[in-house]
Design an enzyme around this catalytic site. Structure first.
Site, short mmCIF file in Angstrom:
data_model
loop_
_atom_site.label_atom_id
_atom_site.label_comp_id
_atom_site.label_asym_id
_atom_site.label_seq_id
_atom_site.Cartn_x
_atom_site.Cartn_y
_atom_site.Cartn_z
N ASN A 207 0.86 -1.19 0.00
CA ASN A 207 0.00 0.00 0.00
C ASN A 207 0.90 1.24 0.00
O ASN A 207 2.11 1.13 0.17
CB ASN A 207 -0.94 -0.03 1.22
CG ASN A 207 -0.14 -0.04 2.51
OD1 ASN A 207 0.52 0.92 2.86
ND2 ASN A 207 -0.18 -1.17 3.23
N ASP A 276 -3.70 -6.80 5.19
CA ASP A 276 -4.63 -7.72 5.84
C ASP A 276 -4.49 -9.14 5.28
O ASP A 276 -4.79 -10.11 5.95
CB ASP A 276 -6.07 -7.23 5.63
CG ASP A 276 -6.34 -5.97 6.44
OD1 ASP A 276 -5.83 -5.89 7.57
OD2 ASP A 276 -7.02 -5.06 5.94
N LYS A 286 10.13 -16.50 -10.33
CA LYS A 286 9.30 -15.45 -10.92
C LYS A 286 8.18 -16.10 -11.75
O LYS A 286 8.45 -16.99 -12.57
CB LYS A 286 10.18 -14.57 -11.82
CG LYS A 286 9.43 -13.40 -12.40
CD LYS A 286 10.36 -12.55 -13.26
CE LYS A 286 9.54 -11.52 -14.01
NZ LYS A 286 10.28 -10.89 -15.08
N PHE A 320 -4.41 3.13 14.70
CA PHE A 320 -4.82 4.09 13.68
C PHE A 320 -5.86 3.39 12.81
O PHE A 320 -5.77 2.17 12.60
CB PHE A 320 -3.63 4.51 12.81
CG PHE A 320 -2.92 5.74 13.31
CD1 PHE A 320 -2.22 5.71 14.51
CD2 PHE A 320 -2.97 6.94 12.60
CE1 PHE A 320 -1.57 6.85 14.99
CE2 PHE A 320 -2.32 8.08 13.05
CZ PHE A 320 -1.62 8.04 14.25
N LYS A 334 -13.18 -0.70 15.52
CA LYS A 334 -11.82 -1.24 15.72
C LYS A 334 -11.34 -0.98 17.15
O LYS A 334 -10.66 -1.81 17.75
CB LYS A 334 -10.85 -0.63 14.71
CG LYS A 334 -11.08 -1.15 13.29
CD LYS A 334 -10.27 -0.40 12.24
CE LYS A 334 -10.68 -0.86 10.84
NZ LYS A 334 -10.08 -0.11 9.75
N LYS A 338 -10.46 -4.33 19.13
CA LYS A 338 -9.03 -4.58 19.37
C LYS A 338 -8.59 -4.18 20.77
O LYS A 338 -7.40 -4.16 21.08
CB LYS A 338 -8.20 -3.85 18.30
CG LYS A 338 -8.60 -4.28 16.86
CD LYS A 338 -7.64 -3.78 15.81
CE LYS A 338 -8.18 -4.02 14.40
NZ LYS A 338 -7.18 -4.10 13.36
O1 PMT Z 1 2.73 6.38 6.35
P1 PMT Z 1 2.00 7.61 5.85
O2 PMT Z 1 2.17 7.81 4.37
O3 PMT Z 1 2.35 8.83 6.65
O4 PMT Z 1 0.42 7.35 6.06
C1 PMT Z 1 -0.10 7.30 7.34
C2 PMT Z 1 -1.21 6.24 7.45
C3 PMT Z 1 -2.37 6.61 6.55
C4 PMT Z 1 -0.69 4.86 7.05
C5 PMT Z 1 -1.64 6.21 8.96
O5 PMT Z 1 -2.10 7.49 9.33
C6 PMT Z 1 -2.72 5.17 9.22
O6 PMT Z 1 -3.91 5.40 9.05
N1 PMT Z 1 -2.30 3.95 9.65
C7 PMT Z 1 -3.16 2.79 9.83
C8 PMT Z 1 -3.29 2.05 8.53
C9 PMT Z 1 -4.15 0.79 8.67
O7 PMT Z 1 -3.65 -0.26 8.44
O8 PMT Z 1 -5.35 0.98 9.09
P2 PMT Z 1 -6.45 -0.23 9.31
O9 PMT Z 1 -7.70 0.52 9.58
O10 PMT Z 1 -6.38 -1.16 8.17
O11 PMT Z 1 -5.93 -0.97 10.61
C10 PMT Z 1 -6.33 -0.58 11.92
C11 PMT Z 1 -5.19 -0.82 12.89
O12 PMT Z 1 -4.90 -2.21 12.97
C12 PMT Z 1 -3.89 -0.13 12.52
O13 PMT Z 1 -3.34 0.41 13.72
C13 PMT Z 1 -3.02 -1.26 11.98
O14 PMT Z 1 -1.64 -1.02 12.26
C14 PMT Z 1 -3.53 -2.47 12.73
N2 PMT Z 1 -3.44 -3.73 11.97
C15 PMT Z 1 -4.13 -3.92 10.80
C16 PMT Z 1 -4.07 -5.12 10.17
C17 PMT Z 1 -3.27 -6.16 10.71
N3 PMT Z 1 -3.18 -7.33 10.10
N4 PMT Z 1 -2.59 -5.95 11.84
C18 PMT Z 1 -2.66 -4.76 12.49
O15 PMT Z 1 -2.03 -4.58 13.53
#
Ligand code: PMT
Length: 395
Positions: A207, A276, A286, A320, A334, A338
């Site tokens: 991403n 995810d 490859k 986040f 979330k 979580k």
């Molecule tokens: O890096 P930048 O370019 O500055 O951009 C910042 C950002 C947009 C990446 C940041 O501000 C942000 O939103 N980060 C969270 C991205 C994310 O994965 O969001 P989510 O809504 O999919 O996940 C929710 C939370 O679960 C996040 O804290 C993530 O780290 C965590 N997660 C998600 C999936 C997973 N398998 N394990 C996790 O721990």
């Protein structure tokens, strides 16, 4: 840095040109900067350059005439919130260590009580010489913060330590010097950047996360006195100074590294954009483009944050949420699922917020059901407000 009175002391060295950029950075951050130059510094850079950028006349002559001229060194010393000497030559280091005051700069330095940051820059042999090292030890014992010079090729043709650190780096240390150490004694673990899930040796699912948000939080926490561990996916940002930076690629590696360091962290902030899903099988070679269509079976990655939420003891856990719609509904979902103390919701996919931009438009959602929306602001400002709230609400 807003409205801070900084005095920038520029000595005579080839690296004096970098001080111009340092001045520009400090002014851009809102600081009021006044510049003192030694007579030899003026042989490298014209004072006018500093005068135009700082908006103030440069001080370099102890015996200058005119209004308030005779007390300038005392007046500037009184008002300074911090003093940065960059580049600091062997000469000024020697004078400072021995209390010599024989020109405008050394007289000012002796009178100033503000915190000092010294960035030495000179030929490697001079830097490593016994007298210079002895003087630096003396200054360190006097409470002056001394930056290690960078190593590399020097203007005199030798190679080794002696280069002036990059202006961004000096500005960061200066900011740290001026920041209250309200996170002293805390260990903050931050994750940043994307993960890469390999399909074959040369292709991956990922991403656009740049790591900017996570790095801003890690740097802000370090400036505020915390011990910081930064776990980052692949990004193009330089390793932040003074922070243990651990590099990972996949979600699996990020999870493993995090669980290794989680127990001794009090505050965990997960900004990383973790994939995810990951390919069910990674091809060893490859994949050839033989078929006109191709399906890629994926399996779910472990939700790292959810697992930490289930295991956490006295730790403060912040997530986040990157959303394209219904921010509140998805972010609070979330937060509960979580077991977080707080979640930072941000809308992604716009120019001024989310991935890659320098700014972010966030809403903080707290576990007590309250929320706090903010206008778009620099990620660095988001980082500091987030740390302010963590301290106010949970420490
Ligand atoms: O890096 P930048 O370019 O500055 O951009 C910042 C950002 C947009 C990446 C940041 O501000 C942000 O939103 N980060 C969270 C991205 C994310 O994965 O969001 P989510 O809504 O999919 O996940 C929710 C939370 O679960 C996040 O804290 C993530 O780290 C965590 N997660 C998600 C999936 C997973 N398998 N394990 C996790 O721990």
């Amino acid at each position: 840095m807003e409205n801070k009175n900084i005095v920038l002391c520029v000595c005579g060295g080839i690296a004096a040109y970098k001080s111009v950029e340092l001045l520009r950075l400090l002014v851009k951050q809102g600081a009021r900067v006044k510049v003192i130059m030694t007579q030899s510094a003026k042989k490298f850079i014209a004072p006018l350059t500093f005068e135009v950028i700082s908006g103030h006349s440069v001080y370099s002559d102890l015996f200058e005439t005119g209004q308030n001229a005779s007390i300038k060194h005392i007046d500037w010393a009184d008002k300074a919130d911090a003093v940065v000497v960059a580049p600091a030559t062997a000469n000024i280091i020697g004078k400072m260590a021995n209390g010599i005051a024989d020109d405008a700069m050394s007289t000012f330095i002796l009178a100033a009580k503000a915190p000092f940051l010294l960035a030495p820059s000179m030929n490697t042999f001079m830097y490593e010489s016994i007298p210079v090292q002895r003087n630096l030890d003396t200054l360190e014992n006097d409470g002056i913060i001394i930056m290690e010079p960078d190593a590399g090729e020097l203007a005199c043709g030798t190679s080794g330590p002696g280069r002036l650190p990059e202006p961004e780096h000096i500005a960061g240390r200066l900011k740290s010097l001026l920041t209250p150490k309200d996170l002293k004694g805390q260990t903050v673990l931050v994750t940043a950047g994307p993960t890469q899930e390999y399909i074959d040796p040369v292709r991956f699912i990922s991403n656009p996360s740049s790591g900017k948000m996570g790095f801003a939080i890690a740097k802000a926490a370090e400036q505020r006195g915390a011990q910081v561990i930064l776990i980052t996916g692949p990004v193009h940002l330089p390793d932040p100074h003074g922070i243990l930076t651990l590099k990972v690629k996949t979600a699996k590696e990020m999870g493993e590294t995090l669980f290794e360091h989680m127990t001794h962290s009090n505050i965990i902030i997960k900004t990383a954009a973790v994939s995810d899903y990951t390919p069910l099988d990674k091809s060893e070679q490859k994949i050839k483009k033989i078929k006109s269509e191709m399906l890629l079976p994926l399996k779910k990655n472990m939700d790292i944050l959810k697992k930490i939420g289930a295991q956490k003891k006295d730790q403060i856990l912040i997530g986040f949420a990157a959303e394209t719609e219904q921010l509140e509904k998805h972010a609070t979902g979330k937060l509960i699922k979580k077991n977080l103390d707080m979640i930072v919701g941000n809308i992604v996919g716009t120019e001024s917020s989310g991935f890659q931009s320098n700014t972010n438009e966030v809403t903080f959602f707290y576990k007590d059901g309250t929320k706090e929306p903010f206008e778009s602001m620099e990620k660095e400002a988001v980082a500091h407000i987030l740390l302010d709230r963590i301290i106010e609400k949970y420490l």
